[in-house]
Write a protein that holds these residues in place. Sequence first.
Motif, short mmCIF file in Angstrom:
data_model
loop_
_atom_site.label_atom_id
_atom_site.label_comp_id
_atom_site.label_asym_id
_atom_site.label_seq_id
_atom_site.Cartn_x
_atom_site.Cartn_y
_atom_site.Cartn_z
N THR A 72 2.83 -9.31 3.49
CA THR A 72 1.73 -9.67 2.99
C THR A 72 1.02 -11.00 3.60
N TRP A 73 -0.38 -11.10 3.58
CA TRP A 73 -0.93 -12.08 4.38
C TRP A 73 -1.93 -12.99 3.59
N GLU B 297 -2.26 -7.22 0.75
CA GLU B 297 -0.92 -6.34 0.84
C GLU B 297 -1.32 -5.38 2.20
N ARG B 298 -0.49 -5.61 3.35
CA ARG B 298 -0.64 -4.93 4.53
C ARG B 298 -0.52 -3.30 4.33
N ALA B 299 0.13 -2.77 3.40
CA ALA B 299 0.63 -1.35 3.33
C ALA B 299 -0.99 -0.81 3.01
N ASP B 300 -1.75 -1.21 2.16
CA ASP B 300 -3.00 -0.53 1.68
C ASP B 300 -4.21 -1.33 1.98
N GLY B 301 -4.20 -2.59 2.22
CA GLY B 301 -5.31 -3.31 2.51
C GLY B 301 -5.93 -4.22 1.23
N SER B 302 -5.42 -4.01 0.21
CA SER B 302 -5.86 -4.52 -1.04
C SER B 302 -5.51 -5.84 -1.22
N MET B 303 -6.24 -6.80 -1.98
CA MET B 303 -6.00 -8.21 -1.98
C MET B 303 -5.79 -8.42 -3.45
N ARG B 304 -4.59 -9.34 -3.70
CA ARG B 304 -4.28 -9.78 -4.99
C ARG B 304 -4.78 -11.27 -5.06
N ILE C 4 0.28 -6.10 18.12
CA ILE C 4 1.68 -6.42 18.75
C ILE C 4 2.81 -5.72 18.08
N GLY C 5 2.60 -4.85 17.21
CA GLY C 5 3.71 -4.10 16.67
C GLY C 5 4.34 -4.72 15.44
N ALA C 6 3.86 -5.49 14.79
CA ALA C 6 4.56 -6.30 13.88
C ALA C 6 4.64 -5.60 12.19
N ASP C 7 4.41 -4.31 12.53
CA ASP C 7 4.51 -3.39 11.12
C ASP C 7 6.18 -3.65 10.74
N PHE C 8 6.15 -3.23 9.22
CA PHE C 8 7.67 -3.15 8.84
C PHE C 8 8.44 -1.91 9.29
N ASP C 9 9.66 -2.23 9.67
CA ASP C 9 10.77 -1.18 10.21
C ASP C 9 12.03 -1.75 9.35
N PRO C 10 12.53 -0.79 8.47
CA PRO C 10 13.79 -1.20 7.80
C PRO C 10 14.96 -1.56 8.70
#
Length: 547
Positions: free
Chosen positions: A187-188, A201-208, A251-257
Amino acid sequence: MGTDIHPDGTSVPSAHARPDGRPDVEARRRRTFAVISHPDAGKSTLTEALALHAEVISAAGAVHGKGGRKGVTSDWMDMERERGISVTSAVLQFSYRDHVINLLDTPGHGDFSEDTYRVLAAVDAAVMLLDAARGLEPQTLKLFDVCRARGVPVLTFVNKWDRPGRDPLELVDEVEQRIGLRPMPITWPVGIAGDFHGLVERADGSMRRFTRAAHGASKAAEEILDPDRAAAEEGVDWERATEELELLGEIGADFDPEPFHAGTATPVMFGAALSNIGVARLLDALVDLAPPPTPRPSATGDRRPIDSPFSGLVFKVQASMDKSHRDRVAFVRICSGRFERGMVLTHDATGRPFATKYAQAMFGRDRSTIEEAYPGDIVGLVNATALRPGDTLWAEKPVTFPTIPSFAPEHFSVARVADASKTKQFRKGIEQLDSEGVIQVLSSDLRGDQAPVLAAVGPLQFEVVSARLSDEFSAPIKLERLDYTLARRTDAAGAEKLRGSVGIEVLTRRTDGELLALFPHKWRLQAVVQNQPGLTLEPLIAEGNVT
């Protein structure tokens, strides 16, 4: 089946286990984690907010009870409630989304690092809590070192974003530069620290977008906005947030488990625990992303499979949680197999049988009887007088898990009972606190049992000892500070050579009988090492360079 504690205080059927549950299947439903932070980062407040969002409490407390709110559930000791600090770890076990959550709140103050260290031996993941204004702080760095040494994955939560603080890019860069964890924001924030509009929410671009409840005692109402609406209503703040997210993507800061579970990267989330903002998303992330229990290494290096016969690690012992009974509870992390109340286990340290008639799930000070539990669960065994932190329990197939090393003490005081008529209570209390690991108790032929030497990581431990001896054993004490700052392990030959040396004292550690040589400062130690090079003087070792 056992029972859970409902928010209204009644008991309800437990969802923690299913009929004929298999250990490997049930383990996948467990999430066992600790919250670690520097003092005042909001750790206990976050713990309380997580329980609120799981709907196992009806209203969140505040550390200092502000706004008419009660104290936090995990801070159950009188001293904690009076001073607004956590001085002992606590376990909150509850169900959420068909999973069993074992949440361990840890003391934030550095003087109680040893308790936190024991907790980190019992978890599968940790939430590293950062203050938005202060970022990484010394105690957080020390505790992260322990997580790294133990291979514990860390999820980062940047707290207090509703107050003035630092730039979010600066904070995530600090995490990477100072501790070597690659940040992977999930999240950001929309809006700078102190002017918090919501979370992307980075996964879908929505905002809470959130609306805070009064005093944060209940959940913050949230509204979900699609990217177009968020752009129209949030203007320049949305534009700044999306630009920062584009940079993170480049810069490749996407989630990776994989790197998260390997301990080389950390998911990052933002929020405000006191306002209950971003907390529900954190709880969901722990269920979705944090690892379930896995086979744990034994002292020989072999890993005990999850579906092996029962095994467990005692990581904490606590007495007098229930003032009406004055009982003693051993906290056991189940490592393998299925636990059934009443089963007879083997106490590995002594080889003797250990009955488990009184087994309970813990929720702060509150308890509920359980009939069964599985890997990842924390079980409280009542009146377990033979158990100490670091002990192993097993059934059928022997195993010994690595012991939990003690920290090197840096503060020393002689304890004497203030009222000679309370000598018996004093001795009983000292033995109790020593066995719990609240403080290290040293003794010598010179001083005798009437005046044991208390050895502590930090001076606040002496306050806890004084308060508990007075409250629980009616044995107030007087403390005389000793001018030592270093302890080294020695042997019988070394002790003989050092006895009588100016400024040095050799004592026996009551718990394990080891000989410790105490020095006033490092220069005196260096002089002894130079003058007697063959002398055995070993540091007390703890993982993660935390001594």
